[in-house]
Design a protein around this motif. Structure first.
Motif, PDB file in Angstrom:
ATOM      1  N   TYR A 148       0.871  -1.171   0.000  1.00 47.40           N
ATOM      2  CA  TYR A 148       0.000   0.000   0.000  1.00 47.40           C
ATOM      3  C   TYR A 148       0.910   1.224   0.000  1.00 47.40           C
ATOM      4  CZ  TYR A 148      -4.068  -2.901   1.174  1.00 47.40           C
ATOM      5  OH  TYR A 148      -5.075  -3.836   1.156  1.00 47.40           O
ATOM      6  N   ARG A 160     -12.441   3.726  -6.132  1.00 50.43           N
ATOM      7  CA  ARG A 160     -12.327   2.380  -6.692  1.00 50.43           C
ATOM      8  C   ARG A 160     -13.330   2.188  -7.826  1.00 50.43           C
ATOM      9  NH1 ARG A 160     -10.648  -1.886  -2.708  1.00 50.43           N
ATOM     10  NH2 ARG A 160      -9.731  -0.805  -0.924  1.00 50.43           N
ATOM     11  N   ALA A 176      -6.250   3.762  -6.458  1.00 48.31           N
ATOM     12  CA  ALA A 176      -7.572   3.943  -5.846  1.00 48.31           C
ATOM     13  C   ALA A 176      -7.415   4.977  -4.740  1.00 48.31           C
ATOM     14  CB  ALA A 176      -8.126   2.640  -5.285  1.00 48.31           C
ATOM     15  N   CYS A 180      -1.499   3.830  -4.267  1.00 48.58           N
ATOM     16  CA  CYS A 180      -0.998   3.059  -5.404  1.00 48.58           C
ATOM     17  C   CYS A 180      -0.590   1.697  -4.870  1.00 48.58           C
ATOM     18  CB  CYS A 180       0.201   3.757  -6.034  1.00 48.58           C
ATOM     19  SG  CYS A 180       0.985   2.871  -7.415  1.00 48.58           S
ATOM     20  N   TRP A 191      -9.295  -1.936  -8.014  1.00 50.91           N
ATOM     21  CA  TRP A 191      -8.567  -0.703  -8.268  1.00 50.91           C
ATOM     22  C   TRP A 191      -8.391  -0.495  -9.777  1.00 50.91           C
ATOM     23  CZ3 TRP A 191      -4.285   0.643  -4.205  1.00 50.91           C
ATOM     24  CH2 TRP A 191      -4.788   0.416  -2.909  1.00 50.91           C
ATOM     25  N   HIS A 192      -8.047   0.737 -10.168  1.00 48.44           N
ATOM     26  CA  HIS A 192      -7.833   1.075 -11.579  1.00 48.44           C
ATOM     27  C   HIS A 192      -6.450   0.590 -12.005  1.00 48.44           C
ATOM     28  CE1 HIS A 192     -11.317   3.897 -11.636  1.00 48.44           C
ATOM     29  NE2 HIS A 192     -11.018   4.001 -10.353  1.00 48.44           N
TER      30      HIS A 192
END
Length: 253
Positions: A148, A160, A176, A180, A191-192
Motif C-alpha cells: 500500500y 475504486r 484507488a 498506489c 482498483w484502476h
C-alpha cells in the motif's frame, strides 16, 4: 496541533498493537517507523522482556509486536512497549529507494484511458505524473508482498471501480483514492489498472520473499512491451537481478 498519545491494544494473547492516530499521513507513519526501529533495537539486546518478541509489523498508523506468550510476562512487555512509544520520536524513511520498470501499453493498462478521461488528462499526461511521483510504502498486506503506497498525485486520485474484477493480472500497478499498489498475484481487485511491472514483488526464492517493505520508496520508469516480456522471462527463470533495482538506505533511487 499536539500529537495524540500512543494507545496500547491487546491483540489476542501473543501480540500488542500501539496506535498513533487514525490518519494516513507521512508524519504519523514516521512515528510508527521510529517505534519499529526502537523495538528492533531492544529486541536485539536479548534482554527481558524484549527477547520474547518474534515479529514487528508496521502499518499506516500503528505497530504490532508479536511475542511468545510463554517466554515473558505479557503485561510487562506491553508496559515496556507503551513506555518506549511515548519516548520515541518520528523517524524519517530510511528504507530502500527502488526504481522499478513499468509498462503502460494498452494491454498492460486497461483502465488508463478511462482514468485519464475521468480526470481530464491524456493518457500520456497520466503516465508522466506517475513517472514523476515518489511512492512511499506504508504497509504490506491483503496479499503476501502487496504494497500500500501513498504519494499518488492529487489529480489522479479517483475512487475504486464500481465493480471489482474477478482476476487482476500479477504485476498490475493500480490506483484507488490516494493509494498506489501492485498486485503480486492473480487475484480479485477493484482498483484502476494503469500499468504493469515484470518485477515479482513476492518470490519464495528470495530472502525475504517480499521485495518491498514499509518505509521504502518506489519510482517507476517506463518500458515497452518487448522489454517487459524479456524482463518477465528472466524473472520467471530466476536470472533477473531484482535487487539491482534498489538503492541502499539514503540513496536517491
Amino acid at each position: 496541533m499536539p500529537c495524540p498519545a500512543p494507545r496500547l491494544l491487546a491483540l489476542g494473547d501473543g501480540a500488542w498493537t500501539v496506535e498513533f492516530g487514525d490518519a494516513i499521513d507521512p508524519a504519523l507513519h514516521g512515528r510508527v517507523m521510529g517505534l519499529a526501529q526502537a523495538v528492533r533495537a531492544a529486541w536485539a539486546t536479548g534482554a527481558a522482556p524484549w527477547r520474547a518478541v518474534v515479529d514487528v509489523v508496521p502499518t499506516f498508523r500503528s505497530l504490532t509486536v508479536h511475542y511468545e506468550p510463554l517466554a515473558c510476562d505479557g503485561m510487562a512487555l506491553g508496559d515496556a512497549l507503551l513506555e518506549l512509544a511515548q519516548q520515541t520520536t518520528a523517524r524519517p524513511s530510511a528504507g530502500r529507494c527502488w526504481r522499478l520498470p513499468a509498462c503502460f501499453a494498452p494491454a498492460m493498462a486497461p483502465d488508463l484511458d478511462a482514468l485519464a478521461a475521468r480526470v481530464g488528462l491524456t493518457a500520456e499526461a497520466v503516465v508522466q505524473q506517475l513517472l514523476a511521483a515518489a511512492f512511499r510504502v506504508y504497509q504490506i498486506g491483503f496479499l503476501p508482498g502487496f504494497p500500500y503506497m501513498g504519494g499518488v498525485p492529487a489529480a489522479l486520485q479517483v475512487p475504486r471501480l464500481p465493480s471489482p474484477r474477478k482476476a487482476v493480472p500479477a504485476g498490475s500497478i493500480a490506483l484507488a483514492g490516494g493509494m498506489c499498489a501492485v498486485y503480486p498475484w492473480v487475484s480479485p481487485g477493484g482498483w484502476h489498472l494503469v500499468g504493469r511491472t515484470p518485477v515479482p514483488l513476492f518470490d519464495v526464492r528470495r530472502d525475504p520473499p517480499a521485495l518491498l517493505a514499509s518505509g521504502d520508496t518506489v519510482r517507476w520508469f517506463a518500458i515497452d512491451e518487448a522489454t517487459f516480456a524479456d524482463l518477465q522471462a528472466r524473472a520467471q527463470a530466476g536470472s533477473l537481478d531484482v535487487m539491482a533495482c534498489g538503492s541502499p538506505p539514503g540513496g536517491d533511487g
